[in-house]
Design a protein around this motif. Structure first.
Motif, PDB file in Angstrom:
ATOM      1  N   ALA A   1      20.844 -14.676  14.674  1.00 40.32           N
ATOM      2  CA  ALA A   1      21.027 -13.535  13.774  1.00 40.32           C
ATOM      3  C   ALA A   1      19.816 -13.313  12.864  1.00 40.32           C
ATOM      4  CB  ALA A   1      22.294 -13.707  12.945  1.00 40.32           C
ATOM      5  N   GLY A   2      18.832 -14.225  12.896  1.00 40.23           N
ATOM      6  CA  GLY A   2      17.546 -13.901  12.299  1.00 40.23           C
ATOM      7  C   GLY A   2      17.229 -14.428  10.908  1.00 40.23           C
ATOM      8  N   TRP A   3      18.241 -15.013  10.190  1.00 37.04           N
ATOM      9  CA  TRP A   3      17.875 -15.599   8.904  1.00 37.04           C
ATOM     10  C   TRP A   3      16.925 -16.754   9.163  1.00 37.04           C
ATOM     11  CZ3 TRP A   3      17.869 -20.455   6.873  1.00 37.04           C
ATOM     12  CH2 TRP A   3      17.627 -20.559   5.496  1.00 37.04           C
ATOM     13  N   PRO A   4      15.906 -17.003   8.369  1.00 42.40           N
ATOM     14  CA  PRO A   4      15.500 -16.316   7.138  1.00 42.40           C
ATOM     15  C   PRO A   4      14.455 -15.217   7.360  1.00 42.40           C
ATOM     16  CG  PRO A   4      14.175 -18.270   7.439  1.00 42.40           C
ATOM     17  CD  PRO A   4      15.093 -18.196   8.643  1.00 42.40           C
ATOM     18  N   TYR A   5      14.215 -14.875   8.617  1.00 40.47           N
ATOM     19  CA  TYR A   5      13.070 -14.009   8.928  1.00 40.47           C
ATOM     20  C   TYR A   5      13.365 -12.535   8.682  1.00 40.47           C
ATOM     21  CZ  TYR A   5      12.033 -18.402  11.191  1.00 40.47           C
ATOM     22  OH  TYR A   5      11.853 -19.742  11.427  1.00 40.47           O
ATOM     23  N   LEU A   6      14.618 -12.198   8.483  1.00 41.42           N
ATOM     24  CA  LEU A   6      14.954 -10.790   8.292  1.00 41.42           C
ATOM     25  C   LEU A   6      16.109 -10.648   7.321  1.00 41.42           C
ATOM     26  CD1 LEU A   6      17.883 -10.177   9.772  1.00 41.42           C
ATOM     27  CD2 LEU A   6      16.514 -10.203  11.827  1.00 41.42           C
TER      28      LEU A   6
ATOM     29  N   VAL B   1      31.925 -13.581  12.549  1.00 39.18           N
ATOM     30  CA  VAL B   1      31.593 -14.259  11.289  1.00 39.18           C
ATOM     31  C   VAL B   1      31.134 -13.239  10.254  1.00 39.18           C
ATOM     32  CG1 VAL B   1      30.880 -16.344  12.529  1.00 39.18           C
ATOM     33  CG2 VAL B   1      29.156 -14.665  11.873  1.00 39.18           C
ATOM     34  N   MET B   2      31.331 -13.601   9.000  1.00 40.89           N
ATOM     35  CA  MET B   2      30.832 -12.780   7.886  1.00 40.89           C
ATOM     36  C   MET B   2      29.722 -13.567   7.196  1.00 40.89           C
ATOM     37  SD  MET B   2      32.721  -9.976   7.820  1.00 40.89           S
ATOM     38  CE  MET B   2      31.789  -9.409   6.403  1.00 40.89           C
ATOM     39  N   GLN B   3      28.524 -13.016   7.178  1.00 43.05           N
ATOM     40  CA  GLN B   3      27.398 -13.714   6.542  1.00 43.05           C
ATOM     41  C   GLN B   3      27.256 -13.315   5.078  1.00 43.05           C
ATOM     42  OE1 GLN B   3      22.892 -14.684   7.723  1.00 43.05           O
ATOM     43  NE2 GLN B   3      23.194 -12.507   7.340  1.00 43.05           N
ATOM     44  N   HIS B   4      26.947 -14.303   4.237  1.00 45.79           N
ATOM     45  CA  HIS B   4      26.498 -14.025   2.873  1.00 45.79           C
ATOM     46  C   HIS B   4      25.003 -13.748   2.936  1.00 45.79           C
ATOM     47  CE1 HIS B   4      29.785 -15.956   0.161  1.00 45.79           C
ATOM     48  NE2 HIS B   4      30.316 -15.619   1.311  1.00 45.79           N
TER      49      HIS B   4
ATOM     50  N   THR C   1      25.409 -20.644  17.276  1.00 47.96           N
ATOM     51  CA  THR C   1      24.664 -19.467  16.823  1.00 47.96           C
ATOM     52  C   THR C   1      23.779 -19.895  15.675  1.00 47.96           C
ATOM     53  OG1 THR C   1      26.529 -18.046  17.365  1.00 47.96           O
ATOM     54  CG2 THR C   1      24.841 -17.119  15.947  1.00 47.96           C
ATOM     55  N   THR C   2      22.525 -19.492  15.684  1.00 48.14           N
ATOM     56  CA  THR C   2      21.627 -19.850  14.595  1.00 48.14           C
ATOM     57  C   THR C   2      21.209 -18.579  13.841  1.00 48.14           C
ATOM     58  OG1 THR C   2      19.669 -21.141  14.013  1.00 48.14           O
ATOM     59  CG2 THR C   2      19.495 -19.739  15.967  1.00 48.14           C
ATOM     60  N   GLY C   3      20.482 -18.801  12.720  1.00 50.10           N
ATOM     61  CA  GLY C   3      19.995 -17.652  11.965  1.00 50.10           C
ATOM     62  C   GLY C   3      21.066 -16.991  11.120  1.00 50.10           C
ATOM     63  N   LEU C   4      22.087 -17.777  10.752  1.00 51.54           N
ATOM     64  CA  LEU C   4      23.123 -17.284   9.842  1.00 51.54           C
ATOM     65  C   LEU C   4      22.997 -18.065   8.538  1.00 51.54           C
ATOM     66  CD1 LEU C   4      26.090 -17.103  12.362  1.00 51.54           C
ATOM     67  CD2 LEU C   4      25.085 -15.141  11.172  1.00 51.54           C
ATOM     68  N   ARG C   5      22.702 -17.385   7.468  1.00 51.47           N
ATOM     69  CA  ARG C   5      22.391 -18.046   6.196  1.00 51.47           C
ATOM     70  C   ARG C   5      23.561 -18.867   5.674  1.00 51.47           C
ATOM     71  NH1 ARG C   5      23.156 -16.200   0.960  1.00 51.47           N
ATOM     72  NH2 ARG C   5      21.646 -16.835  -0.628  1.00 51.47           N
ATOM     73  N   ASN C   6      24.706 -18.212   5.553  1.00 54.29           N
ATOM     74  CA  ASN C   6      25.911 -18.918   5.126  1.00 54.29           C
ATOM     75  C   ASN C   6      27.113 -18.071   5.510  1.00 54.29           C
ATOM     76  OD1 ASN C   6      27.519 -20.892   3.886  1.00 54.29           O
ATOM     77  ND2 ASN C   6      27.617 -19.716   1.991  1.00 54.29           N
TER      78      ASN C   6
ATOM     79  N   TYR D   1      20.881 -24.741   3.232  1.00 50.76           N
ATOM     80  CA  TYR D   1      20.726 -25.271   1.872  1.00 50.76           C
ATOM     81  C   TYR D   1      19.522 -24.621   1.209  1.00 50.76           C
ATOM     82  CZ  TYR D   1      17.896 -28.303   4.853  1.00 50.76           C
ATOM     83  OH  TYR D   1      17.026 -28.771   5.809  1.00 50.76           O
ATOM     84  N   SER D   2      19.475 -23.324   1.247  1.00 51.15           N
ATOM     85  CA  SER D   2      18.315 -22.566   0.777  1.00 51.15           C
ATOM     86  C   SER D   2      18.722 -21.100   0.698  1.00 51.15           C
ATOM     87  CB  SER D   2      17.168 -22.748   1.776  1.00 51.15           C
ATOM     88  OG  SER D   2      16.120 -21.844   1.529  1.00 51.15           O
ATOM     89  N   ASN D   3      18.012 -20.340  -0.138  1.00 52.90           N
ATOM     90  CA  ASN D   3      18.271 -18.905  -0.197  1.00 52.90           C
ATOM     91  C   ASN D   3      17.565 -18.181   0.945  1.00 52.90           C
ATOM     92  OD1 ASN D   3      18.783 -16.235  -1.106  1.00 52.90           O
ATOM     93  ND2 ASN D   3      16.879 -16.257  -2.291  1.00 52.90           N
TER      94      ASN D   3
END
Lengths: 147, 427
Positions: free
Chosen positions: B277-282, B239-242, B219-224, B172-174
């Motif tokens: 997958a590293g969101w939001p750090y990368l 998965v396809m990440q936005h 799996t964590t670190g996936l924005r959306n 719930y964040s960019n």
């Protein structure tokens, strides 16, 4: 990019009746008209820098994400409510019956004059026609602004 | 002579036999619409409009009987959030019934059950041997209480072959800023969004009322993630990440608006339990093929991110919004499509003031369960004209993908409500 392709948007915007029934603008004194165009010109620069990436060049916004600025009740309506959107940002609000899920951040870092200009630009662009907003009006809203 | 005669008698018999078998397995004839319904397709493919729903269809699924179930973003005027369509003629279909008093995105058929998601919950419905829902008013609520703060609300779903359902819970964040999308605002330390969102959660398909405590953060670190699918070839989730938005708006001193239009890549990930997958750090830079440290967390457009985060399996141009992913397992399309991935790119908004991009269905070739070679545009011109692509004012926006029993490909458009069907008609 500046092309105003509004037609496809009109389909899902519910146009407030009040906006459609506004009387034709009366001729204004030349000084006021010059003030308006100066404010619109300055406001366009602010819009391009801070607003365009979400609300888009044509003011049409993005379906389900970023609200359109074309003849919505927020844009044409109460000046105080509109000014507070810039000062405080906006989220979790349906606009004219449509949900928009992205967060609008606060733009309280803009000066009173910049906020007045960009709101005046928006209220007189994209097919909108509404009275200008003055820096003094923004100042008054900011002074009593409660988030 | 006698043996020869027998052979002559057997040959026609065998021919008739195989012809009747052919007739039994040949699906009803698919008739392309004039001009392939406006779509541009590779040679030998045709397209038709299955139906106009007048709603905003997100994902869809097709039962073995050919019934089409479509999840609507919001309920229609009749209060229905799921539509069921049945074939008429020429490959078209008509709405037979509707049910489910909730909007949402997820729609998936597996082993006699229909799975559907709202923006907080996942339900399943038992289907009878005709592929019809027997209890439209009383689904089993299998997952509940998932976080929905409007941004990235879609709870897209898919299932594996071991009785598990995978649910996207979008951040719930960019970019996990202290103040979301605020110019210059830095990232929250130890991003708290990731506790309950920003990843894929795994639940049991057959248990009721599961929530976070019953599931696994797979799996964590996936924005959306809106498009996801289970790859049957290597038995793995893709998965396809936005990717994140607004690098220029938030950090104008580090990124020009041109760079912001091209960064970051929209990424495909092959994920395993425990991956990050590293969101939001990368974010992923598709020109350098590198994981870059996000500016919210000390990045400057040059520093690379921690290598502990997984690499994408494939990268696509920025902001095109992949909303549908489907591994093609059918037999209708030419052999090269088998086990490859179709991706529905909903189309960008965050490239402005640069021209927008996307609004098409892409084919990504695969080999042995891995992307193999460059992606290609498969179905184009959903937008209507190149000008409408550039302005973002597309006529149609592809969202959901589904494979029919005959191997044809269904595509939803969640802007105007059209359902397309793409098929191969070259003999």
């Amino acid at each position: 990019m500046q092309k105003l392709s509004l037609l496809c948007l009109l389909g899902f915007l519910s146009l407030p009746l009040a906006a459609q029934k506004k009387p034709a603008p009366k001729p204004k004194a030349p000084a006021a008209s010059a003030d308006l165009s100066a404010s619109v010109a300055q406001g366009k620069k602010i819009y391009t820098q801070y607003c365009l990436s979400c609300h888009q060049a044509d003011g049409g916004g993005v379906q389900n994400m970023n609200p359109p600025l074309i003849k919505t009740s927020y844009v044409l309506g109460d000046k105080t409510r509109l000014t507070k959107v810039l000062l405080n940002g906006l989220q979790d609000v349906d606009i004219d019956g449509e949900p928009y899920n992205n967060v609008m951040p606060s733009h309280d870092f803009l000066t009173d004059q910049q906020i007045a200009d960009v709101l005046t630009f928006v209220r007189n662009s994209f097919g909108n026609k509404a009275p200008a907003i003055k820096a003094a009006e923004v100042k008054a809203v900011r002074a009593t602004n409660k988030k | 002579m006698k043996r020869n005669l027998t052979r002559y008698l057997l040959l026609p018999a065998a021919l008739v036999g195989s012809l009747s078998l052919y007739a039994l397995t040949t699906p009803p004839t698919l008739v392309a619409d004039a001009n392939n319904a406006g779509l541009k397709l590779p040679t030998g493919f045709g397209a038709l409009v299955v139906a106009e729903t007048g709603a905003r269809p997100r994902h869809l699924t097709i039962t073995p009987q050919g019934n089409i179930y479509v999840k609507l973003n919001r309920v229609n005027k009749a209060g229905q959030g799921i539509l069921m369509l049945q074939p008429t003629s020429g490959g078209k279909a008509e709405v037979k019934t509707g049910f489910g008093d909730y909007g949402g995105t997820g729609m998936y058929y597996k082993d006699g059950y229909l799975y559907a998601s709202s923006d907080q919950e996942v339900f399943r419905y038992k289907l009878n041997d005709k592929g019809e829902v027997t209890n439209p008013g009383q689904p089993e609520k299998i997952i509940t209480g998932l976080i929905n703060r409007r941004q990235h609300e879609s709870k897209s779903i898919t299932l594996d072959n071991a009785g598990n359902v995978y649910v996207n819970i979008g951040a719930y964040s960019n970019s996990c800023q202290q103040r979301d999308r605020q110019k210059g605002s830095l990232g929250q330390p130890n991003c708290p969004v990731l506790d309950s969102a920003g990843g894929i959660w795994q639940f049991k398909a057959n248990q009721l009322n599961q929530t976070y405590g019953n599931g696994t953060r797979y799996t964590t670190g996936l924005r959306n993630v809106v498009g996801l699918d289970w790859n049957q070839q290597d038995n793995q989730l893709f998965v396809m990440q936005h990717g994140r938005d607004q690098l220029h708006d938030i950090f104008p001193d580090m990124y020009t608006s041109q760079q912001s239009a091209q960064l970051p890549a929209e990424c495909m990930y092959a994920v395993k339990k425990g991956d990050n997958a590293g969101w939001p750090y990368l974010y992923y830079d598709p020109t350098q093929n590198k994981k870059m440290l996000a500016p919210e967390y000390g990045g400057d457009g040059k520093k690379e991110a921690d290598s502990k985060f997984i690499d994408p399996a494939a990268a696509y141009p920025a902001h095109m919004a992949p909303n549908g992913l489907l591994f093609y397992t059918g037999n209708m399309f030419p052999e090269r499509y088998k086990n490859g991935a179709f991706i529905a790119f909903h189309g960008s908004w965050n490239r402005a003031p640069e021209p927008q991009a996307g609004y098409f269905v892409v084919f990504q070739p695969f080999k042995n369960g891995k992307p193999d070679g460059k992606w290609e545009v498969f179905a184009d011109n959903f937008a209507g004209t190149p000008e409408k692509v550039a302005s973002g004012r597309a006529d149609h926006r592809p969202c959901g993908l589904a494979q029919a029993p005959d191997g044809s490909l269904y595509v939803t458009d969640d802007s105007k409500g059209t359902i397309y069907r793409i098929f191969y008609n070259k003999k």
